[in-house]
Design an enzyme around this catalytic site. Structure first.
Site, mmCIF file in Angstrom:
data_model
loop_
_atom_site.group_PDB
_atom_site.id
_atom_site.type_symbol
_atom_site.label_atom_id
_atom_site.label_comp_id
_atom_site.label_asym_id
_atom_site.label_seq_id
_atom_site.Cartn_x
_atom_site.Cartn_y
_atom_site.Cartn_z
ATOM 1 N N LEU A 507 1.083 -1.327 -0.074
ATOM 2 C CA LEU A 507 -0.164 -0.004 0.160
ATOM 3 C C LEU A 507 0.866 1.284 -0.060
ATOM 4 O O LEU A 507 0.442 2.416 -0.600
ATOM 5 C CB LEU A 507 -0.987 0.074 1.326
ATOM 6 C CG LEU A 507 -2.024 -0.939 1.460
ATOM 7 C CD1 LEU A 507 -2.754 -1.007 2.816
ATOM 8 C CD2 LEU A 507 -2.755 -0.972 0.249
ATOM 9 N N VAL A 515 4.024 -0.683 4.012
ATOM 10 C CA VAL A 515 2.527 -1.207 4.412
ATOM 11 C C VAL A 515 2.069 -2.001 3.410
ATOM 12 O O VAL A 515 2.059 -1.753 2.118
ATOM 13 C CB VAL A 515 1.826 0.100 4.695
ATOM 14 C CG1 VAL A 515 0.556 -0.377 5.227
ATOM 15 C CG2 VAL A 515 2.632 0.884 5.679
ATOM 16 N N LYS A 531 1.835 -3.278 8.733
ATOM 17 C CA LYS A 531 3.141 -2.274 8.744
ATOM 18 C C LYS A 531 4.269 -2.955 9.161
ATOM 19 O O LYS A 531 4.503 -3.120 10.433
ATOM 20 C CB LYS A 531 2.811 -1.117 9.354
ATOM 21 C CG LYS A 531 4.084 -0.170 9.397
ATOM 22 C CD LYS A 531 3.632 1.356 9.970
ATOM 23 C CE LYS A 531 4.781 2.234 9.881
ATOM 24 N NZ LYS A 531 4.179 3.448 10.451
ATOM 25 N N ASP A 625 5.732 14.163 11.974
ATOM 26 C CA ASP A 625 5.874 14.176 10.634
ATOM 27 C C ASP A 625 4.467 14.402 10.074
ATOM 28 O O ASP A 625 3.996 13.539 9.285
ATOM 29 C CB ASP A 625 6.508 12.863 10.131
ATOM 30 C CG ASP A 625 6.988 12.733 8.975
ATOM 31 O OD1 ASP A 625 7.076 13.764 7.956
ATOM 32 O OD2 ASP A 625 7.160 11.618 8.327
#
Ligand SMILES: *[C@@H]1O[C@H](CO)[C@@H](O)[C@H](O)[C@H]1NC(C)=O
Ligand SMILES: *[C@@H]1O[C@H](CO)[C@@H](O)[C@H](O)[C@H]1NC(C)=O
Ligand SMILES: *[C@@H]1O[C@H](CO)[C@@H](O)[C@H](O)[C@H]1NC(C)=O
Ligand SMILES: *[C@@H]1O[C@H](CO)[C@@H](O)[C@H](O)[C@H]1NC(C)=O
Ligand SMILES: *[C@@H]1O[C@H](CO)[C@@H](O)[C@H](O)[C@H]1NC(C)=O
Length: 794
Positions: A507, A515, A531, A625
């Site tokens: 993904l 992921v 993940k 982030d």
């Protein structure tokens, strides 16, 4: 020759005397129609200025071809001050011609026209002239200049030349390759004067490393007749003195040049030791002054090759930067040191069965630092632990240990410098020469067929096997994470492999993880996002445990929920809810423009999610982030914040300690670059940039923009806001959104508050949420970038 020679022999004598220095001693005042020069030999073909101090013509800087250029013609070095064609070479036999019908053109041997920047398409030229100032001009009948080389500088400015707004000097690629290299000296259209690095080979700006901060007031850079270089304002006053000359232009030649290494330097050359008095001691060019004073420390780019290229070190010498390679590394190209360095040894094997830990050593490097190359940070640990962690990690190239902090850095090492002010000791990992360590023998065993070695190999394999079994047992006991009220499921690696069909459908991919989409039987066949962290060392356990515990305790409708994890062997996996509507980035910047209502809800949801992380969960979490790629959208398009697990976990009392850099360029708060304490206000900054993007439906930075002023959204948006021209900013919005323009303006103002350069005036996330909800009053924000110094995508 078109003049008569009364004393042919005398003239011949004169010619012979001058020959070694100039084959063409004629003085051309006006170059008339029909004149041409052919690229045959170095200097053989040129048009000198009346005094002979400058010449225009072909030069042969190497063996590969000729350069159409202007140079100092009376000095031994024949220093080039301008070149045509962006420094590209043309083949032997090429011609530059002022045609009878008044065009100036460059042609190759076959007569094919070569693009020649500047003079292209100019007609009606009556004559050309090489002036004594070093300016080469094309003029029409009424002596009006149609083109002049001074208007199109390459890497050099000369006395009486000016650099106007919206123009720049291009550093050459190397000292002898005149094509545009990695640095620029530019006077922007808004009057800001700066030095910046580019994303070579593109022309786009990467990092500003020197600036006069004269946006709005700078007008032109003047290299005066008397040899000083300064920036003036529109009213002619001197705003900034770049080089206050002490050498007279009578006795010295002057030039100012953006060197290939990024230094802008004012040079002088004593005239009387030039050609005029052959035989006296030659002194050559010497430096009068230069900027920036410390280039190595000034360049602070988080991506890109820095001052000296990847894996290199920049050391500030008395005459400017010197590029070096660390021990064990060498220049990729000795003739182009800015290309950086490469390892001279075979890099460490990542094969778990044959760890080469013992074949590597750490070499101390005083004051060495690569401040933006960290990929892992441990704290608090011992120096020994830190060193071992690097030696056993095939990704680790350098490790820095300081007061219990251990920063691991990987290849390529970026923006390296020797900086005595940091007081660092970097440890550079290099391959040890010794060949009698055991794992090396094991390798030999694989290659050769010696029975003894094979036996040895067998023993080692068994030892390794038992080691792994033992290790795994130890791990199993750690699987039970200490969190009460923590409903996380623990999965085996086989379960994970099954759920993702062997990690098939990817993904997304980040710096430390990939992921995958998966389906868990235990979740009623609902899809999940799996993940997989790219772990590098086994010792990582404690950190992983702490992270999982902290994430597991969070629960908020604007966060992506963690469902479970896998912690087996070297595998570290986190299992999250699957978000069916992808990321905010694709939603916002995709084909169709989402409605203002949807965008507004997403902004609010994101703010609430961050507020929860900062203030409402049991342990304060800094995200570090925030960006549209990390905001996901669920079935109902609710904003759900992802990736907060990798954030540095901060206990309240630690918020004033400096954390090493992480985050994504463009969204990163200035304090990350400035060694200032990083607090929750850094997330507020990133949220501000995100909010701007949500309001304007546009990326914060677009490199290819017709109007340069619009490249950086924050600047452009503030400009429109200040000038009361918001319709320009929102002009792409549909009519529905126009009704909401007041609210969009309010959201913009909130964003400007969030992106204040200084962290203290930025609101907290609680204030931000209240402002977005409209429950508190909103005051006018100051210009966020008034003091902007640091790197941003200019
Ligand atoms: C060069 O030519 C132009 C136009 O013919 C003339 O006006 C000018 O005086 C000439 N300059 C010199 C130095 O001969
Ligand atoms: C020379 O150029 C100027 C400016 O472009 C123009 O005004 C003038 O008429 C031109 N003179 C001739 C003789 O073409
Ligand atoms: C020119 O403008 C600057 C500010 O841009 C101002 O400080 C200075 O006094 C002005 N000088 C003159 C001569 O008007
Ligand atoms: C690497 O080499 C150095 C110097 O030869 C030696 O002192 C050191 O013990 C060696 N390290 C290992 C792990 O073999
Ligand atoms: C390895 O050995 C060679 C030859 O003995 C020597 O020249 C070189 O400097 C050594 N390199 C290191 C990293 O010790």
């Amino acid at each position: 020759m078109d003049f008569e020679l009364p004393y042919p022999f005398f003239f011949l004598l004169l010619l012979l005397v001058l020959l070694p220095f100039s084959n063409t001693a004629q003085t051309y005042n006006n170059i008339s129609l029909g004149s041409s020069l052919t690229a045959l030999d170095d200097y053989s073909s040129s048009w000198p200025s009346p005094s002979g101090e400058f010449a225009f013509g072909f030069r042969q800087p190497g063996v590969d071809g000729f350069l159409l250029a202007i140079w100092f013609n009376k000095i031994q070095e024949r220093t080039i001050v301008w070149s045509a064609n962006a420094g590209s070479l043309v083949p032997q036999g090429s011609q530059v011609e002022l045609t009878n019908d008044g065009q100036f053109m460059l042609k190759d041997k076959t007569g094919k026209q070569i693009y020649f920047a500047g003079s292209w398409g100019i007609t009606g030229v009556a004559y050309a002239a090489m002036l004594d100032t070093g300016n080469f001009v094309l003029a029409n009948k009424s002596s009006k200049y149609l083109w002049e080389s001074f208007e199109e500088p390459t890497n050099t400015l000369l006395p009486t030349q000016t650099l106007k707004r919206n123009s720049k000097l291009y550093a050459s690629y190397t000292a002898s390759n005149y094509t545009p290299g990695r640095f620029r000296f530019a006077l922007k259209s808004d009057g800001g004067l700066l030095l910046y690095t580019t994303n070579y080979p593109l022309d786009s700006a990467n990092c500003e490393y020197w600036s006069t901060h004269t946006e709005g007031s700078g007008f032109q850079v003047i290299f005066s007749q008397s040899g000083s270089i300064y920036l003036t304002g529109t009213n002619g006053s001197i705003l900034y003195m770049i080089s206050d000359n002490t050498y007279s232009t009578q006795d010295f030649y002057h030039r100012a040049m953006l060197e290939y290494n990024g230094v802008f330097r004012h040079y002088v050359y004593p005239k009387k030791t030039g050609l005029g008095s052959v035989g006296t001691r030659r002194q050559g060019w010497s430096s009068s002054s230069f900027i920036p004073p410390n280039l190595c420390a000034s360049i602070a780019e988080t991506t890109g090759s820095g001052a000296c290229g990847f894996n290199s070190l920049c050391r500030e010498g008395t005459e400017g930067p010197v590029c070096e390679c660390p021990d064990g590394y060498g220049f990729i190209d000795e003739n182009d040191v800015l290309k950086g360095c490469k390892q001279k040894f075979v890099s460490q094997s990542c094969d778990e069965a044959f760890p080469e830990t013992h074949l590597f050593d750490l070499q101390e490097l005083e004051n060495g630092d690569w401040p933006f190359s960290d990929y892992q940070h441990f704290q608090p640990v011992s120096e020994d632990w830190c060193k071992q962690s690097c030696l056993s990690d095939c990704s680790c190239a350098v490790v820095i240990f300081k007061n219990g902090d251990c920063w691991k850095k990987g290849i390529p090492l970026i923006n390296g410098r020797i900086d005595p002010t940091v007081g660092n000791k970097a440890l550079v990992k290099i391959r040890n020469n010794s060949t009698n360590s055991i794992p090396n023998l094991a390798r030999l065993g694989l290659l050769g067929s010696s029975a003894f070695l094979n036996l040895l190999l067998l023993i080692i394999t068994c030892l390794l096997f038992f080691h792994i079994i033992h290790h795994r047992k130890a791990k199993l006991s750690m699987l039970y994470l200490g969190g009460q009220g923590n409903n996380l499921k623990s999965f085996t690696y086989m379960e994970m492999k099954g759920a993702t069909n062997g990690f098939k459908e990817e993904l997304g991919r980040g710096a430390f993880a990939t992921v995958f989409k998966g389906v868990l039987a235990s979740e009623d066949g609902k899809p999940v996002a799996v993940k997989r962290l790219d772990t590098m060392v086994r010792e990582n356990d404690l950190e992983f445990k702490a992270e999982v515990t902290a994430i597991g305790r969070t629960n908020h409708k604007n966060l992506v929920q963690l469902l479970g994890f896998c912690n087996e062997g070297q595998h570290r996996i986190l299992v999250y809810e699957f978000m069916s509507n992808g990321s905010l980035a694709s939603f916002l910047f995709g084909e169709s423009r989402p409605s203002w209502y949807q965008r507004r809800e997403i902004a609010l949801g994101t703010a609430r999610g961050i507020l929860y992380l900062h203030e409402e969960c049991s342990i304060q979490i800094l995200h570090c982030d925030i960006k549209p790629q990390n905001i996901l959208l669920d079935d109902s398009f609710n904003a759900r914040i992802a990736d907060f697990g990798v954030a540095k976990l901060l206990k309240i009392e630690q918020t004033r300690t400096t954390t090493r850099f992480r985050g994504t360029r463009g969204y990163v708060a200035p304090e990350w670059f400035k060694s200032l304490p990083v607090t929750v206000k850094a997330d507020v900054y990133s949220f501000g940039i995100l909010l701007l993007e949500i309001v304007c439906c546009r990326k914060n930075y677009i490199a290819k923009m017709e109007d340069e002023d619009q490249m950086i959204l924050a600047d452009w948006a503030y400009h429109c806001y200040e000038q009361n021209k918001l319709h320009q900013l929102f002009r792409n919005d549909d009519d529905e959104a126009k009704d909401d323009i007041e609210e969009m303006k309010a959201y913009l103002m909130i964003a400007f508050w969030c992106i204040q350069e200084d962290a203290s005036p930025r609101p907290t996330m609680r204030n931000v949420t209240q402002m977005l909800e409209g429950t508190v009053e909103l005051s006018n924000p100051p210009n966020p970038s008034s003091l902007y110094v640091q790197c941003k995508g200019l």
